[in-house]
Design a protein around this motif. Structure first.
Motif, PDB file in Angstrom:
ATOM      1  N   ASP A 238       1.012  -1.168  -0.126  1.00 36.76           N
ATOM      2  CA  ASP A 238      -0.037  -0.214   0.044  1.00 36.76           C
ATOM      3  C   ASP A 238       0.889   1.348   0.087  1.00 36.76           C
ATOM      4  N   ALA A 239       2.093   1.083   0.681  1.00 37.84           N
ATOM      5  CA  ALA A 239       2.859   2.465   0.966  1.00 37.84           C
ATOM      6  C   ALA A 239       3.577   2.484  -0.593  1.00 37.84           C
ATOM      7  N   LYS A 242       1.254   4.196  -2.974  1.00 43.05           N
ATOM      8  CA  LYS A 242       1.121   5.650  -2.824  1.00 43.05           C
ATOM      9  C   LYS A 242       2.244   6.437  -3.596  1.00 43.05           C
ATOM     10  N   GLU A 245       2.022   6.595  -7.391  1.00 37.11           N
ATOM     11  CA  GLU A 245       1.102   7.348  -7.596  1.00 37.11           C
ATOM     12  C   GLU A 245       1.591   8.679  -7.582  1.00 37.11           C
ATOM     13  N   ASP A 246       2.217   9.058  -6.602  1.00 38.92           N
ATOM     14  CA  ASP A 246       2.766  10.246  -6.544  1.00 38.92           C
ATOM     15  C   ASP A 246       3.970  10.428  -7.613  1.00 38.92           C
TER      16      ASP A 246
END
Length: 290
Positions: A238-239, A242, A245-246
């Motif tokens: 999950d980390a 993220k 995506e950034d």
């Protein structure tokens, strides 16, 4: 004169005879009346004028003694208990079962032999049902009946054998499930065994319970470690998603080296090769270059 005197004499004799002839019917009539009276008196069982004696009052039966009343109560209860036993009302329903009835007898007569033997019969009957349940692999019923037998007669020598037989069966079934990889099913048997051991103070006579307990405990530990690791990996993924995506939003698609969306997705694939979200990011990177 002589002739007249003779005639009168003859006439007197004739009159006397006639008088006797007239008297005979009267005498017979009187005799018949007396005979009828005699027959009537005979028919009514006693002379007409005889006074009939009054009937004597019946003698009352003597009142039962306290011991007789006590014994009658005991006999009634024993008969009732026998009927309840015949209907399989051994310890239930409450208020109408053989065990409670035998207990009532023992309150009246402590040590009453039929009542003591009746309670032993109840305990034995429950054991018969328990062993029959084991034979058909209905271990829940086996435990239920053995427990009732134990409640009726805590000193019965065969009760613990039933519980031990159930534990042995649970060990076999739990081990089989463990070998198939069905940890949850094996744990269910493990918990049942622990409960029996706790409730009835069973001892591990063969060592099988200890071996099964150790095997289940090890597998449970491994499963818990695996779950912990999976949770950690999921958190890492999950980390990374993220971050990817950034980076994508900053157009860090494949560069700079060490800080781009493509490399971050490769790290996700190392943890979860089929992660669909990472695949979607890679597809979007390729589309951006088009």
């Amino acid at each position: 004169w002589v002739i007249r005197h003779q005639l009168e004499a003859e006439k007197g004799k004739s009159w006397g005879a006639s008088r006797w002839l007239l008297a005979v019917p009267v005498i017979l009539l009187i005799a018949l009346i007396h005979g009828a009276i005699w027959l009537y008196e005979t028919k009514i069982d006693g002379p007409v004028n005889e006074k009939i004696p009054e009937e004597m009052p019946e003698e009352k039966a003597p009142s039962p003694t306290p011991e007789q009343i006590r014994q009658e109560k005991i006999d009634t209860l024993l008969e009732m208990a026998e009927k309840q036993f015949g209907k399989n009302r051994l310890t239930i329903p409450k208020g109408n079962n053989a065990y409670e009835t035998y207990q009532q007898v023992l309150v009246i007569d402590p040590g009453n032999v039929p009542a003591v033997r009746g309670i032993e019969r109840i305990a034995n009957q429950y054991l018969i049902w328990a062993k029959s349940a084991i034979a058909r692999a209905d271990f829940s019923d086996a435990v239920k009946y053995a427990d009732r037998s134990l409640n009726v007669n805590p000193w019965h020598p065969d009760v613990m054998q039933v519980f031990e037989a159930v534990v042995a069966a649970y060990i076999r079934q739990g081990t089989s499930e463990l070998e198939k990889g069905n940890l949850q099913e094996s744990l269910a048997y493990h918990e049942k065994i622990r409960e029996l051991v706790r409730l009835y103070g069973l001892k591990d006579q063969t060592g099988d319970w200890e071996a099964f307990d150790r095997a289940v405990t090890d597998e449970k530990r491994k499963a818990e470690e695996k779950v912990t690791a999976e949770k950690r990996i999921a958190a890492d993924i999950d980390a990374l998603l993220k971050i990817a995506e950034d980076q994508f939003n900053k157009n860090y698609l494949t560069s700079p080296i060490g800080d781009n969306a493509y490399e971050t997705c490769q790290k996700i694939f190392a943890l979860a090769p089929d992660n669909q979200k990472a695949k979607d990011v890679v597809t979007r990177i390729a589309d951006r270059y088009l």
